[in-house]
Design an enzyme around this catalytic site. Sequence first.
Site, PDB file in Angstrom:
ATOM      1  N   CYS A   2       0.844  -1.192   0.000  1.00 24.29           N
ATOM      2  CA  CYS A   2       0.000   0.000   0.000  1.00 24.29           C
ATOM      3  C   CYS A   2       0.883   1.247   0.000  1.00 24.29           C
ATOM      4  O   CYS A   2       1.913   1.308   0.650  1.00 24.29           O
ATOM      5  CB  CYS A   2      -0.941   0.083   1.185  1.00 24.29           C
ATOM      6  SG  CYS A   2      -2.128  -1.244   1.248  1.00 24.29           S
ATOM      7  N   ARG A  27       3.679  -0.329  -4.943  1.00 18.91           N
ATOM      8  CA  ARG A  27       3.407  -0.830  -3.594  1.00 18.91           C
ATOM      9  C   ARG A  27       2.091  -1.599  -3.493  1.00 18.91           C
ATOM     10  O   ARG A  27       1.792  -2.197  -2.453  1.00 18.91           O
ATOM     11  CB  ARG A  27       3.386   0.337  -2.596  1.00 18.91           C
ATOM     12  CG  ARG A  27       4.659   1.131  -2.547  1.00 18.91           C
ATOM     13  CD  ARG A  27       4.565   2.239  -1.543  1.00 18.91           C
ATOM     14  NE  ARG A  27       4.562   1.744  -0.190  1.00 18.91           N
ATOM     15  CZ  ARG A  27       5.637   1.522   0.544  1.00 18.91           C
ATOM     16  NH1 ARG A  27       6.828   1.759   0.039  1.00 18.91           N
ATOM     17  NH2 ARG A  27       5.536   1.067   1.773  1.00 18.91           N
ATOM     18  N   TRP A  74      -2.859  -2.852  -1.681  1.00 17.90           N
ATOM     19  CA  TRP A  74      -2.520  -4.271  -1.812  1.00 17.90           C
ATOM     20  C   TRP A  74      -3.308  -4.935  -0.698  1.00 17.90           C
ATOM     21  O   TRP A  74      -2.998  -4.780   0.483  1.00 17.90           O
ATOM     22  CB  TRP A  74      -1.024  -4.486  -1.631  1.00 17.90           C
ATOM     23  CG  TRP A  74      -0.580  -5.891  -1.907  1.00 17.90           C
ATOM     24  CD1 TRP A  74      -0.220  -6.410  -3.117  1.00 17.90           C
ATOM     25  CD2 TRP A  74      -0.448  -6.960  -0.962  1.00 17.90           C
ATOM     26  NE1 TRP A  74       0.125  -7.729  -2.988  1.00 17.90           N
ATOM     27  CE2 TRP A  74      -0.012  -8.097  -1.677  1.00 17.90           C
ATOM     28  CE3 TRP A  74      -0.663  -7.070   0.410  1.00 17.90           C
ATOM     29  CZ2 TRP A  74       0.222  -9.320  -1.066  1.00 17.90           C
ATOM     30  CZ3 TRP A  74      -0.438  -8.297   1.016  1.00 17.90           C
ATOM     31  CH2 TRP A  74      -0.002  -9.404   0.285  1.00 17.90           C
ATOM     32  N   ASN A 100      -1.367   2.305   5.470  1.00 15.70           N
ATOM     33  CA  ASN A 100      -0.489   1.234   5.004  1.00 15.70           C
ATOM     34  C   ASN A 100      -0.103   0.417   6.222  1.00 15.70           C
ATOM     35  O   ASN A 100       0.344   0.977   7.212  1.00 15.70           O
ATOM     36  CB  ASN A 100       0.758   1.863   4.361  1.00 15.70           C
ATOM     37  CG  ASN A 100       1.846   0.849   4.080  1.00 15.70           C
ATOM     38  OD1 ASN A 100       1.564  -0.286   3.742  1.00 15.70           O
ATOM     39  ND2 ASN A 100       3.097   1.261   4.231  1.00 15.70           N
ATOM     40  N   GLY A 101      -0.305  -0.902   6.181  1.00 18.88           N
ATOM     41  CA  GLY A 101       0.052  -1.741   7.323  1.00 18.88           C
ATOM     42  C   GLY A 101      -1.139  -2.543   7.794  1.00 18.88           C
ATOM     43  O   GLY A 101      -2.117  -2.712   7.065  1.00 18.88           O
ATOM     44  N   GLU A 468      16.932 -18.049  -8.777  1.00 17.68           N
ATOM     45  CA  GLU A 468      16.499 -16.686  -9.103  1.00 17.68           C
ATOM     46  C   GLU A 468      15.842 -16.644 -10.491  1.00 17.68           C
ATOM     47  O   GLU A 468      14.826 -15.981 -10.687  1.00 17.68           O
ATOM     48  CB  GLU A 468      17.706 -15.727  -9.020  1.00 17.68           C
ATOM     49  CG  GLU A 468      17.447 -14.297  -9.493  1.00 17.68           C
ATOM     50  CD  GLU A 468      16.400 -13.539  -8.695  1.00 17.68           C
ATOM     51  OE1 GLU A 468      15.912 -14.047  -7.678  1.00 17.68           O
ATOM     52  OE2 GLU A 468      16.029 -12.430  -9.128  1.00 17.68           O
ATOM     53  N   LYS A 472      11.991 -15.421 -11.150  1.00 18.12           N
ATOM     54  CA  LYS A 472      11.604 -14.346 -12.089  1.00 18.12           C
ATOM     55  C   LYS A 472      10.471 -14.817 -12.993  1.00 18.12           C
ATOM     56  O   LYS A 472       9.502 -14.104 -13.230  1.00 18.12           O
ATOM     57  CB  LYS A 472      12.785 -13.916 -12.970  1.00 18.12           C
ATOM     58  CG  LYS A 472      13.866 -13.107 -12.337  1.00 18.12           C
ATOM     59  CD  LYS A 472      13.483 -11.694 -11.980  1.00 18.12           C
ATOM     60  CE  LYS A 472      12.883 -11.564 -10.633  1.00 18.12           C
ATOM     61  NZ  LYS A 472      13.665 -11.527  -9.448  1.00 18.12           N
ATOM     62  N   GLU A 475       7.136 -15.136 -11.093  1.00 19.53           N
ATOM     63  CA  GLU A 475       6.549 -13.853 -10.706  1.00 19.53           C
ATOM     64  C   GLU A 475       5.853 -13.153 -11.851  1.00 19.53           C
ATOM     65  O   GLU A 475       4.756 -12.641 -11.685  1.00 19.53           O
ATOM     66  CB  GLU A 475       7.665 -12.905 -10.225  1.00 19.53           C
ATOM     67  CG  GLU A 475       8.153 -13.131  -8.852  1.00 19.53           C
ATOM     68  CD  GLU A 475       9.220 -12.109  -8.514  1.00 19.53           C
ATOM     69  OE1 GLU A 475      10.287 -12.125  -9.151  1.00 19.53           O
ATOM     70  OE2 GLU A 475       8.979 -11.287  -7.632  1.00 19.53           O
ATOM     71  N   HIS A 491      16.955 -36.840  -7.457  1.00 15.59           N
ATOM     72  CA  HIS A 491      16.422 -37.279  -6.171  1.00 15.59           C
ATOM     73  C   HIS A 491      14.923 -37.037  -6.061  1.00 15.59           C
ATOM     74  O   HIS A 491      14.397 -36.931  -4.951  1.00 15.59           O
ATOM     75  CB  HIS A 491      17.174 -36.590  -5.024  1.00 15.59           C
ATOM     76  CG  HIS A 491      18.610 -37.015  -4.939  1.00 15.59           C
ATOM     77  ND1 HIS A 491      19.009 -38.292  -4.601  1.00 15.59           N
ATOM     78  CD2 HIS A 491      19.760 -36.341  -5.238  1.00 15.59           C
ATOM     79  CE1 HIS A 491      20.326 -38.384  -4.639  1.00 15.59           C
ATOM     80  NE2 HIS A 491      20.810 -37.212  -5.046  1.00 15.59           N
ATOM     81  N   LYS A 586       5.885  -4.647  -4.268  1.00 17.65           N
ATOM     82  CA  LYS A 586       7.344  -4.575  -4.131  1.00 17.65           C
ATOM     83  C   LYS A 586       7.815  -4.567  -2.679  1.00 17.65           C
ATOM     84  O   LYS A 586       8.857  -5.121  -2.370  1.00 17.65           O
ATOM     85  CB  LYS A 586       7.867  -3.344  -4.862  1.00 17.65           C
ATOM     86  CG  LYS A 586       9.364  -3.391  -5.012  1.00 17.65           C
ATOM     87  CD  LYS A 586       9.818  -2.786  -6.288  1.00 17.65           C
ATOM     88  CE  LYS A 586      11.288  -3.021  -6.500  1.00 17.65           C
ATOM     89  NZ  LYS A 586      11.579  -4.394  -6.953  1.00 17.65           N
TER      90      LYS A 586
HETATM   91  C1  F6R Z   1      11.591 -11.004  -6.405  1.00 19.23           C
HETATM   92  C2  F6R Z   1      11.206 -10.037  -5.403  1.00 19.23           C
HETATM   93  C3  F6R Z   1      10.910 -10.528  -4.030  1.00 19.23           C
HETATM   94  C4  F6R Z   1      11.800  -9.753  -3.057  1.00 19.23           C
HETATM   95  C5  F6R Z   1      11.425 -10.096  -1.600  1.00 19.23           C
HETATM   96  C6  F6R Z   1      12.326  -9.394  -0.612  1.00 19.23           C
HETATM   97  O1  F6R Z   1      11.710 -10.413  -7.648  1.00 19.23           O
HETATM   98  O2  F6R Z   1      11.160  -8.881  -5.667  1.00 19.23           O
HETATM   99  O3  F6R Z   1      11.114 -11.886  -3.907  1.00 19.23           O
HETATM  100  O4  F6R Z   1      13.119 -10.068  -3.323  1.00 19.23           O
HETATM  101  O5  F6R Z   1      10.108  -9.746  -1.355  1.00 19.23           O
HETATM  102  O6  F6R Z   1      12.206  -8.010  -0.730  1.00 19.23           O
HETATM  103  P1  F6R Z   1      13.288  -7.046  -0.123  1.00 19.23           P
HETATM  104  O7  F6R Z   1      14.560  -7.298  -0.835  1.00 19.23           O
HETATM  105  O8  F6R Z   1      12.753  -5.667  -0.351  1.00 19.23           O
HETATM  106  O9  F6R Z   1      13.405  -7.382   1.343  1.00 19.23           O
END
Ligand code: F6R
Length: 591
Positions: A2, A27, A74, A100-101, A468, A472, A475, A491, A586
């Site tokens: 948010c 956000r 969010w 927010n929260g 990773e 990606k 997501e 395994h 994010k």
């Molecule tokens: C992946 C992504 C999330 C963040 C995770 C941690 O692309 O963006 O997996 O890496 O939510 O976020 P931070 O780094 O802000 O603690």
Amino acid sequence: MCGIIGYCGQKPAVPIVLDALKRLEYRGYDSAGIASLSDGELLIRKDAGKVDDVIRKLNLASLPGNVAIGHTRWATHGAVTQSNAHPHTDCGGRVAVVHNGIVENNRQLRQGLIAGGHKFTSETDTEVIPHLVEDELRNGCSLEQAVLNIAPKLEGSYAFLVISLGDPGKIAGTRRNNPLIVGINGPDYYVSSDALAFSQYTNQVMSLEDNEVVVLTREGVEFFDARGCKLVKQARKLDHSWAESSKDSYQHFMLKEIMDQTQVLDQIVRQDEKTFTETALDILRARQVIITACGSSRYAALVGRYLFSKVGKKFCDVVMASEFGYFADSVDKNTVVIAVSQSGETADIIDGVKAAKDAGAQVISIINRPNSILADLSHQVIYLNCGAEIAVAATKTFLSQLALFYLLSFSMINDFNEASAKLISLNSEISKVLDCNKSELITLSQKLKDKNDFYYIARGINFAIASEGALKLKEVSYVHAEGMPAGELKHGTLALIEPGTPVVVICPADYTFNETLSNAMEAKSRGAYIIGVSDKEGDLYDSWVRLPQVDELLYPMVAVVPLQLLAYYVAINRGCDPDKPRNLAKSVTVK
Ligand code: F6R
């Protein structure tokens, strides 16, 4: 999660708030809304949907007023509906709140308020706030006093802003464990979850500590501590790299941020060598070192662990932040905890770091976003300095985290300068990776866009890059993908390989090449479609993503880039918006 924004000043407030909502959309983007005070009226408009759609649908740009607040949501409590969108109001529609929260004790508060005659119209935790403010204003409090009085009743983490017809011409707000930052430009005042929301108007900012209250009027801005005593604060200058949030000519922020990686290492190496050497010494001296992080940041930490061991001969453990609390018993004053977080806001990390600090640990953080909660909690902060990352999926911040771990590990053996030089020379290799693979990746993404399962395998330092790459893809494309050490495939997961299943094999020509290729062969024998990511050609690849030859410890930084691009193009081919993946945001400020 948010985004909240408030503006109070000489200019029409609504265009500023709407512009800020677009910048805060990273956000949360399931609903948006705005409340504005104009000529004795409190105007509220809100709906489910992305910011641009809500603005258009409700013709928000036409709203008048010089004081306004806004919200991008969010969802945590309550479905994505018009009634659950913010702002929320009191019974009489005279108070509006954006938040927010999470107010954790909202059920008890709601019951008490309902018993007192209040009527609720949403399923959100937030709605208790305007009703609590309503009671305070009825008792004759000013808006800021109302905020001071109700804040101690709220449990959980929050930042909220409130405006009211009962005390017009002002915005009051407070925060606990969620960010809130004030911007000042002459007679114009801004307050938001992120300075990015107003950084095009001013670079003069003031932060709030937990439980402090701020009140903005056209005459100025005032701060109070939790007891209501006035505080004197000095404005600081915002780092200019944080003001930039344009897509340039790119279609999406994700693509721009992937491309930014051809230059980002130049910025990363601009670090204070002395700080790195001292931090490296602290790590080497510690009885135990625990790195804690989530998501992509955790995968960067896994590469960091490998580098610390290989270069500095220092073993450390990486613990998923949401699980950190269950391992905290052994944390003490001889422990160094390294918290890695792009946002510096992730609730799971904040909680673990607080517990570690209470146990006496030294906390070192690696963060991108300035002015974060995590930075305030840490004994030592190292910044990525790679500018704002707007797309939800981490790309350039991930690369920057890898680079910082590289610098830190070489600082353990007093080789900071040599490591910096190597990182700078990697810029051109990253450009090469992008240039020589772009058309292959576009073709590949078209070919594989309808596949339901992808597997990514690698060994050693590149295992985390397999994970990773898979993250990606999940997501942004909503495709199931798993990353694993290549040796693990047999395994269990091998049972899932069918003719045509894509298996991405990260196999640079290093000591892992032959063994990784054997594992790829096992998958190929079951019909897998092998995508080799390597500087060395292999007979068994069905597609080859070419890497340049670099030092063994630098392969993760060149290998991750084409995997990001593959995820991006698969998303585009599947009609997904890579900048705003469904259900994600994010900054994950809830546990
Ligand atoms: C992946 C992504 C999330 C963040 C995770 C941690 O692309 O963006 O997996 O890496 O939510 O976020 P931070 O780094 O802000 O603690």
